[in-house]
Design a protein around this motif. Structure first.
Motif, PDB file in Angstrom:
ATOM      1  N   ARG A  39     -29.884 -33.286  -9.932  1.00 29.45           N
ATOM      2  CA  ARG A  39     -29.855 -32.764 -11.297  1.00 29.45           C
ATOM      3  C   ARG A  39     -28.482 -32.176 -11.610  1.00 29.45           C
ATOM      4  NH1 ARG A  39     -35.024 -29.643 -12.094  1.00 29.45           N
ATOM      5  NH2 ARG A  39     -34.040 -28.183 -10.646  1.00 29.45           N
ATOM      6  N   MET A  40     -27.890 -31.477 -10.640  1.00 28.73           N
ATOM      7  CA  MET A  40     -26.559 -30.917 -10.860  1.00 28.73           C
ATOM      8  C   MET A  40     -25.502 -32.017 -10.932  1.00 28.73           C
ATOM      9  SD  MET A  40     -24.721 -27.785  -8.867  1.00 28.73           S
ATOM     10  CE  MET A  40     -25.798 -26.620  -9.716  1.00 28.73           C
ATOM     11  N   ASP A  41     -25.625 -33.026 -10.079  1.00 29.02           N
ATOM     12  CA  ASP A  41     -24.693 -34.156 -10.144  1.00 29.02           C
ATOM     13  C   ASP A  41     -24.777 -34.846 -11.509  1.00 29.02           C
ATOM     14  OD1 ASP A  41     -23.922 -33.658  -7.552  1.00 29.02           O
ATOM     15  OD2 ASP A  41     -25.169 -35.242  -6.672  1.00 29.02           O
ATOM     16  N   ALA A  42     -25.998 -34.992 -12.016  1.00 34.13           N
ATOM     17  CA  ALA A  42     -26.182 -35.617 -13.325  1.00 34.13           C
ATOM     18  C   ALA A  42     -25.534 -34.787 -14.421  1.00 34.13           C
ATOM     19  CB  ALA A  42     -27.674 -35.795 -13.612  1.00 34.13           C
ATOM     20  N   GLU A  43     -25.599 -33.466 -14.302  1.00 37.57           N
ATOM     21  CA  GLU A  43     -24.990 -32.592 -15.306  1.00 37.57           C
ATOM     22  C   GLU A  43     -23.472 -32.774 -15.344  1.00 37.57           C
ATOM     23  OE1 GLU A  43     -24.985 -27.986 -16.842  1.00 37.57           O
ATOM     24  OE2 GLU A  43     -26.110 -28.507 -15.046  1.00 37.57           O
ATOM     25  N   VAL A  44     -22.843 -32.785 -14.182  1.00 38.22           N
ATOM     26  CA  VAL A  44     -21.384 -32.951 -14.118  1.00 38.22           C
ATOM     27  C   VAL A  44     -20.987 -34.316 -14.675  1.00 38.22           C
ATOM     28  CG1 VAL A  44     -19.410 -33.120 -12.557  1.00 38.22           C
ATOM     29  CG2 VAL A  44     -21.130 -31.343 -12.195  1.00 38.22           C
ATOM     30  N   GLU A  45     -21.738 -35.344 -14.311  1.00 41.31           N
ATOM     31  CA  GLU A  45     -21.465 -36.692 -14.798  1.00 41.31           C
ATOM     32  C   GLU A  45     -21.590 -36.774 -16.317  1.00 41.31           C
ATOM     33  OE1 GLU A  45     -23.112 -40.726 -13.109  1.00 41.31           O
ATOM     34  OE2 GLU A  45     -24.577 -39.880 -14.503  1.00 41.31           O
ATOM     35  N   ALA A  46     -22.664 -36.181 -16.862  1.00 42.64           N
ATOM     36  CA  ALA A  46     -22.896 -36.247 -18.307  1.00 42.64           C
ATOM     37  C   ALA A  46     -21.801 -35.515 -19.078  1.00 42.64           C
ATOM     38  CB  ALA A  46     -24.262 -35.662 -18.635  1.00 42.64           C
ATOM     39  N   MET A  47     -21.375 -34.361 -18.598  1.00 46.29           N
ATOM     40  CA  MET A  47     -20.322 -33.618 -19.291  1.00 46.29           C
ATOM     41  C   MET A  47     -19.018 -34.407 -19.317  1.00 46.29           C
ATOM     42  SD  MET A  47     -20.837 -29.565 -18.446  1.00 46.29           S
ATOM     43  CE  MET A  47     -20.724 -29.724 -16.660  1.00 46.29           C
ATOM     44  N   ALA A  48     -18.749 -35.157 -18.260  1.00 43.83           N
ATOM     45  CA  ALA A  48     -17.520 -35.960 -18.223  1.00 43.83           C
ATOM     46  C   ALA A  48     -17.574 -37.117 -19.212  1.00 43.83           C
ATOM     47  CB  ALA A  48     -17.297 -36.489 -16.804  1.00 43.83           C
ATOM     48  N   LEU A  49     -18.781 -37.617 -19.494  1.00 40.34           N
ATOM     49  CA  LEU A  49     -18.934 -38.772 -20.372  1.00 40.34           C
ATOM     50  C   LEU A  49     -19.150 -38.408 -21.836  1.00 40.34           C
ATOM     51  CD1 LEU A  49     -21.338 -40.939 -18.163  1.00 40.34           C
ATOM     52  CD2 LEU A  49     -18.894 -41.331 -18.539  1.00 40.34           C
ATOM     53  N   ALA A  50     -19.673 -37.225 -22.107  1.00 43.26           N
ATOM     54  CA  ALA A  50     -20.082 -36.859 -23.466  1.00 43.26           C
ATOM     55  C   ALA A  50     -18.874 -36.738 -24.405  1.00 43.26           C
ATOM     56  CB  ALA A  50     -20.856 -35.551 -23.452  1.00 43.26           C
ATOM     57  N   PRO A  51     -18.944 -37.315 -25.611  1.00 42.92           N
ATOM     58  CA  PRO A  51     -17.835 -37.252 -26.574  1.00 42.92           C
ATOM     59  C   PRO A  51     -17.912 -36.014 -27.467  1.00 42.92           C
ATOM     60  CG  PRO A  51     -19.518 -38.701 -27.427  1.00 42.92           C
ATOM     61  CD  PRO A  51     -20.035 -38.193 -26.104  1.00 42.92           C
ATOM     62  N   VAL A  52     -18.381 -34.916 -26.919  1.00 44.06           N
ATOM     63  CA  VAL A  52     -18.489 -33.646 -27.642  1.00 44.06           C
ATOM     64  C   VAL A  52     -17.949 -32.557 -26.726  1.00 44.06           C
ATOM     65  CG1 VAL A  52     -20.489 -34.369 -29.006  1.00 44.06           C
ATOM     66  CG2 VAL A  52     -20.849 -33.264 -26.791  1.00 44.06           C
ATOM     67  N   PRO A  53     -17.581 -31.377 -27.265  1.00 46.11           N
ATOM     68  CA  PRO A  53     -17.063 -30.312 -26.404  1.00 46.11           C
ATOM     69  C   PRO A  53     -18.118 -29.833 -25.405  1.00 46.11           C
ATOM     70  CG  PRO A  53     -16.620 -29.851 -28.731  1.00 46.11           C
ATOM     71  CD  PRO A  53     -17.572 -30.999 -28.698  1.00 46.11           C
ATOM     72  N   THR A  54     -17.693 -29.673 -24.162  1.00 42.76           N
ATOM     73  CA  THR A  54     -18.561 -29.169 -23.096  1.00 42.76           C
ATOM     74  C   THR A  54     -17.795 -28.113 -22.303  1.00 42.76           C
ATOM     75  OG1 THR A  54     -17.840 -30.838 -21.499  1.00 42.76           O
ATOM     76  CG2 THR A  54     -19.723 -31.403 -22.899  1.00 42.76           C
ATOM     77  N   PRO A  55     -18.496 -27.288 -21.508  1.00 46.33           N
ATOM     78  CA  PRO A  55     -17.780 -26.296 -20.701  1.00 46.33           C
ATOM     79  C   PRO A  55     -16.856 -26.965 -19.679  1.00 46.33           C
ATOM     80  CG  PRO A  55     -20.130 -25.821 -20.791  1.00 46.33           C
ATOM     81  CD  PRO A  55     -19.949 -27.190 -21.359  1.00 46.33           C
TER      82      PRO A  55
END
Length: 248
Positions: free
Chosen positions: A31-47
């Motif tokens: 679940r944590m790996d998925a979070e890091v992956e999603a933030m890298a791919l998302a075209p919106v601001p993330t932490p």
């Protein structure tokens, strides 16, 4: 010296804040790996990821404040809600991530889980049978074919940060992946129907309101047992139980 603030803590995960750093601890490494992956791919601001050493993840704090909170009056402007809608549209229009997310569960899986939870709510006298039955009927509209989109999967109003009328970032991507776009829209507007028109104006795409309302019923019915078992109150004013009553 900065104090340690417990943002949220339960048996699955915990989030702490120390100054301008959020520290997340998750028992589920995938679940944590998925979070890091999603933030890298998302075209919106993330932490910004400061470091990632499972089972912990350190993130830089976002500027601004949460768009609002479930169960509390929301003071964010119509323009801020529209900006949240526009950010969500960018996410949903982005190339699909590689894995399914929470919003991508199959109709068969959701139906079985929904029927199980409805039976539990009635058997345990958590909610009146008529309230559960009516909302189970409303929820049926969400159980239909949908086109996969890049979804956040847990887009609670407190996970969207704004500064004035601008979105500064979106938090908590552990449930992200391919899923039903209307699940995200419904989650964000849950308990704040008065801001739905502004959210959809920013989203800029026609939305089936019957399906959106169905997701309100479905998400609330599925979430109540989990909330009770993890020390949260679904009966708080404006919370999940009030959402179900409003859909009667």
């Amino acid at each position: 010296m900065d104090e340690v603030q417990v943002v949220v803590a339960h048996s699955e995960r915990a989030t702490l804040r120390v100054g301008e750093v959020f520290l997340k601890v998750d028992a589920d490494r995938s679940r944590m790996d998925a979070e890091v992956e999603a933030m890298a791919l998302a075209p919106v601001p993330t932490p910004r990821v400061l470091w990632h050493r499972p089972p912990a993840l350190a993130l830089a704090a976002l500027p601004g404040r949460a768009l609002g909170r479930l169960g509390e009056p929301c003071t964010s402007s119509p323009a801020a809600w529209a900006a949240a809608g526009a950010a969500l549209r960018r996410l949903h229009d982005a190339p699909l991530p590689p894995r399914p997310g929470r919003a991508g569960r199959s109709t068969e899986e959701l139906t079985a889980e929904l029927d199980h939870e409805c039976a539990w709510l009635v058997a345990q006298n958590v909610l009146p049978a008529a309230l559960v039955t009516r909302n189970r009927e409303v929820a049926e509209a969400a159980l239909r074919p949908w086109t996969p989109a890049f979804t956040h999967g847990d887009l609670q109003i407190a996970h969207v940060f704004v500064d004035g009328d601008e979105v500064t970032g979106i938090l908590d991507w552990s449930e992200a992946g391919q899923g039903d776009a209307l699940y995200d829209l419904a989650t964000l507007a849950l308990g704040h129907e008065e801001h739905l028109a502004d959210l959809l104006a920013g989203y800029g795409k026609e939305v089936d309101l019957d399906v959106l309302h169905a997701w309100w019923s479905l998400r609330s019915l599925l979430g109540i047992r989990w909330l009770l078992e993890h020390g949260f109150d679904p009966h708080m004013p404006g919370g999940e139980v009030d959402v179900l009553k409003a859909l009667m």
